[in-house]
Design an enzyme around this catalytic site. Sequence first.
Site, PDB file in Angstrom:
ATOM      1  N   CYS A  14      -3.817  42.435 -28.625  1.00  0.00           N
ATOM      2  CA  CYS A  14      -5.172  42.107 -28.171  1.00  0.00           C
ATOM      3  C   CYS A  14      -5.632  40.753 -28.701  1.00  0.00           C
ATOM      4  CB  CYS A  14      -6.145  43.205 -28.588  1.00  0.00           C
ATOM      5  SG  CYS A  14      -6.068  43.617 -30.344  1.00  0.00           S
ATOM      6  N   HIS A 119      -9.073  45.722 -32.708  1.00  0.00           N
ATOM      7  CA  HIS A 119      -9.169  45.269 -31.318  1.00  0.00           C
ATOM      8  C   HIS A 119     -10.050  44.033 -31.222  1.00  0.00           C
ATOM      9  CE1 HIS A 119      -9.037  45.376 -27.011  1.00  0.00           C
ATOM     10  NE2 HIS A 119     -10.360  45.430 -26.932  1.00  0.00           N
ATOM     11  N   ASN A 134     -12.657  41.612 -21.720  1.00  0.00           N
ATOM     12  CA  ASN A 134     -11.929  42.601 -22.526  1.00  0.00           C
ATOM     13  C   ASN A 134     -10.601  42.930 -21.845  1.00  0.00           C
ATOM     14  OD1 ASN A 134     -11.089  44.779 -24.089  1.00  0.00           O
ATOM     15  ND2 ASN A 134     -13.177  45.555 -24.338  1.00  0.00           N
TER      16      ASN A 134
END
Length: 363
Positions: A14, A119, A134
């Site tokens: 991520c 994250h 995202n």
Amino acid sequence: MESIFHERQEGSLCAQHCLNNLLQGEYFSPVELSSIAQQLDEEERMRMAEGGVSSEEYRTFLQQPSVNMDDSGFFSIQVISNALKVWGLELILFNSPEYQRLGIDPINEKSFICNYKEHWFTVRKLGKQWFNLNSLLMGPELISDTYLALFLAQLQQEGYSIFVVKGDLPDCEADQLLQMIRVQQMQRPKLIGEETAQSRDQRLPRNDVDQAIEVSHPFDGTGMLDEDEENFQRALALSRQEIDMEDEEADLRRAIQLSMQGSRRSEFLDSLPQNVPQSPHTSQTDSLSSEELRKRRQAYFEKQQQQLQQQDRTQNLHDKPTLSSSTPEADPGGDMSEEDMLQAAMNMSLESVRNHLNTEEEK
């Protein structure tokens, strides 16, 4: 929206997706970020060695794993910050006292990096509109100007750390295009796993009870829907009732036949001459020839028919009013239905059986 660069989640990369979505291109790879993390680890080792390579703190530091990366693909905030320095960008904590004293409206910023546990994701302004980039979403999510402050406040309440990206971001096609036009988004993009779950649910029964059955017992050809099973049970019950009724009717017919046979046999035996000697092992019929038996049976049945006709005639006389002499007499048995005749035969047969039983008891 197609012009916006958006990397979807792969493994635990991520941090890589966050940087590339921020810069709107494939600028960093796991190898490059790992190189930055190793450089940070070496700098920390050298600082620890200044206190002495034989010190307990230094030996403990060498035994500990890296805090800047791990085998899953996670990278620390230090790695992200050093990667952005290559582009002249700086990270400032959004809720820090230094930044809050500036009193800057979030709408006037260019981008944010948000972190919760391991994250990372980017919120960036492209053209004149804000987008949530995202990597867990199927695509970019449009955020209105009025909702941006509420969105950031909600993230903070959920435990996210938010960093403001300061500096000039590299030019990108999406930013240039969205400077001229504004986009509209009718439906929020789904999460990556949400679309797969919904497509699986659409293949399952809608009823909650049927979904539980489908999950615990995979379909093997024996399961049925509630409606089909109810219809099956109803049909099964009706068929059982019909079978029971047929059995009762069959039993009744057999009882009638047996009673009539018993009555006929008893009256037939009573009609035989009493002076015929009977052996304890030989019945009366054994001493008669087949021709005599045939004649006596014929005589018996004729007698039975006459009695039936006489009873029918007597019953009609009681049930019907007396006809005038000018009206021809109707056939006494013509108005009787088969059901009446059967009932009369049953009554006569049962009466004969009772008489025969009484005679046997008297003997």
